[in-house]
Scaffold this active site. Structure first.
Site, PDB file in Angstrom:
ATOM      1  N   ILE A  67      -8.279   0.187  10.187  1.00 32.39           N
ATOM      2  CA  ILE A  67      -9.363   1.163  10.152  1.00 32.39           C
ATOM      3  C   ILE A  67     -10.541   0.610   9.345  1.00 32.39           C
ATOM      4  O   ILE A  67     -10.355  -0.199   8.426  1.00 32.39           O
ATOM      5  CB  ILE A  67      -8.890   2.521   9.588  1.00 32.39           C
ATOM      6  CG1 ILE A  67      -8.347   2.383   8.165  1.00 32.39           C
ATOM      7  CG2 ILE A  67      -7.880   3.177  10.515  1.00 32.39           C
ATOM      8  CD1 ILE A  67      -8.016   3.708   7.487  1.00 32.39           C
ATOM      9  N   PHE A 112       2.077   9.570   4.131  1.00 31.86           N
ATOM     10  CA  PHE A 112       2.159   9.350   5.572  1.00 31.86           C
ATOM     11  C   PHE A 112       2.556   7.926   5.914  1.00 31.86           C
ATOM     12  O   PHE A 112       3.006   7.659   7.028  1.00 31.86           O
ATOM     13  CB  PHE A 112       0.859   9.739   6.293  1.00 31.86           C
ATOM     14  CG  PHE A 112      -0.348   8.987   5.822  1.00 31.86           C
ATOM     15  CD1 PHE A 112      -0.654   7.738   6.324  1.00 31.86           C
ATOM     16  CD2 PHE A 112      -1.184   9.548   4.871  1.00 31.86           C
ATOM     17  CE1 PHE A 112      -1.767   7.055   5.890  1.00 31.86           C
ATOM     18  CE2 PHE A 112      -2.301   8.873   4.424  1.00 31.86           C
ATOM     19  CZ  PHE A 112      -2.588   7.617   4.938  1.00 31.86           C
ATOM     20  N   ASP A 113       2.436   7.000   4.960  1.00 29.54           N
ATOM     21  CA  ASP A 113       2.865   5.618   5.196  1.00 29.54           C
ATOM     22  C   ASP A 113       2.884   4.889   3.860  1.00 29.54           C
ATOM     23  O   ASP A 113       2.031   5.124   3.013  1.00 29.54           O
ATOM     24  CB  ASP A 113       1.915   4.917   6.169  1.00 29.54           C
ATOM     25  CG  ASP A 113       2.464   3.609   6.709  1.00 29.54           C
ATOM     26  OD1 ASP A 113       3.678   3.337   6.534  1.00 29.54           O
ATOM     27  OD2 ASP A 113       1.699   2.845   7.319  1.00 29.54           O
ATOM     28  N   TYR A 164      -9.538   7.741  11.090  1.00 29.33           N
ATOM     29  CA  TYR A 164      -9.177   8.104  12.461  1.00 29.33           C
ATOM     30  C   TYR A 164     -10.104   9.152  13.066  1.00 29.33           C
ATOM     31  O   TYR A 164      -9.793   9.724  14.112  1.00 29.33           O
ATOM     32  CB  TYR A 164      -7.725   8.586  12.501  1.00 29.33           C
ATOM     33  CG  TYR A 164      -6.776   7.499  12.082  1.00 29.33           C
ATOM     34  CD1 TYR A 164      -6.484   6.445  12.943  1.00 29.33           C
ATOM     35  CD2 TYR A 164      -6.210   7.488  10.813  1.00 29.33           C
ATOM     36  CE1 TYR A 164      -5.642   5.419  12.551  1.00 29.33           C
ATOM     37  CE2 TYR A 164      -5.367   6.468  10.414  1.00 29.33           C
ATOM     38  CZ  TYR A 164      -5.087   5.443  11.293  1.00 29.33           C
ATOM     39  OH  TYR A 164      -4.260   4.417  10.909  1.00 29.33           O
ATOM     40  N   PHE A 178      -5.399   5.751  -0.453  1.00 30.16           N
ATOM     41  CA  PHE A 178      -4.503   4.598  -0.465  1.00 30.16           C
ATOM     42  C   PHE A 178      -4.551   3.902  -1.813  1.00 30.16           C
ATOM     43  O   PHE A 178      -5.630   3.680  -2.355  1.00 30.16           O
ATOM     44  CB  PHE A 178      -4.933   3.547   0.568  1.00 30.16           C
ATOM     45  CG  PHE A 178      -4.627   3.881   1.981  1.00 30.16           C
ATOM     46  CD1 PHE A 178      -3.374   3.615   2.523  1.00 30.16           C
ATOM     47  CD2 PHE A 178      -5.592   4.430   2.802  1.00 30.16           C
ATOM     48  CE1 PHE A 178      -3.095   3.905   3.848  1.00 30.16           C
ATOM     49  CE2 PHE A 178      -5.324   4.718   4.132  1.00 30.16           C
ATOM     50  CZ  PHE A 178      -4.072   4.449   4.652  1.00 30.16           C
ATOM     51  N   TYR A 228       0.832  -1.201   0.000  1.00 29.82           N
ATOM     52  CA  TYR A 228       0.000   0.000   0.000  1.00 29.82           C
ATOM     53  C   TYR A 228       0.866   1.251   0.000  1.00 29.82           C
ATOM     54  O   TYR A 228       2.040   1.223   0.357  1.00 29.82           O
ATOM     55  CB  TYR A 228      -0.939   0.021   1.214  1.00 29.82           C
ATOM     56  CG  TYR A 228      -0.190   0.123   2.516  1.00 29.82           C
ATOM     57  CD1 TYR A 228       0.084   1.354   3.096  1.00 29.82           C
ATOM     58  CD2 TYR A 228       0.265  -1.020   3.164  1.00 29.82           C
ATOM     59  CE1 TYR A 228       0.794   1.452   4.279  1.00 29.82           C
ATOM     60  CE2 TYR A 228       0.974  -0.939   4.349  1.00 29.82           C
ATOM     61  CZ  TYR A 228       1.228   0.302   4.902  1.00 29.82           C
ATOM     62  OH  TYR A 228       1.945   0.391   6.062  1.00 29.82           O
TER      63      TYR A 228
END
Length: 158
Positions: free
Chosen positions: A107, A89-90, A133, A149, A79
């Site tokens: 999530i 962010f990731d 979140y 994503f 991902y």
């Protein structure tokens, strides 16, 4: 003297916490409005599929056959996660290390979109903050952020 010093420190910390809470609330309100506008426009694109929950996604790589996970299935994915402004962010892709997890450990937006996928498929998911979140920040993710994503479902384990 020491008591006065401690009282001052506590007061300063209290003020900083209040200020941070108010700033987060303001940022959450702004991000929520930006998300609403973006998702409203995004869903008019032909490739976009929107679910009842408000999750939007587009299939980047489709497969005819393959296993789909359930809520408690363990999966392995690659991902790449960004904010609406493109900030990463990731990313398991950047780390060159896929992630394995059970769908009930992530999530709600991930749990939902992965159940719509088949092993080998790749999607781009637009996850509203309500399925991520919420109105709180999480690491590099500001409060009430829409998350984007690209997810590749590499394996579904039984």
């Amino acid at each position: 003297m020491l008591n006065l010093f401690l009282l001052c420190i506590i007061l300063v910390l209290f003020i900083l916490i209040i200020r941070s809470t108010l700033n987060n609330a303001k940022l959450a309100k702004q991000n929520s409005a930006v998300q609403t506008t973006f998702l409203s426009e995004n869903k008019t694109r032909e490739a976009i599929i929107e679910t009842d929950s408000g999750l939007q996604y587009e299939v980047l790589v489709s497969v005819d056959e393959g296993q789909s996970p359930t809520k408690s299935t363990k999966v392995t994915c690659h991902y790449h996660g960004t904010l609406l402004d493109g900030t990463v962010f990731d990313s398991s892709v950047e780390r060159n290390k896929p992630l394995s997890f059970s769908l009930n450990q992530v999530i709600p937006g991930w749990t939902e979109v992965l159940q719509l996928m088949k092993e080998g498929e790749k999607v781009k998911a637009y996850i509203p903050y309500q399925l991520a979140y919420g109105k709180r920040s999480a690491g590099k993710i500001p409060p009430a952020s829409l998350l984007i994503f690209e997810i590749e479902l590499l394996a579904v384990e039984n």
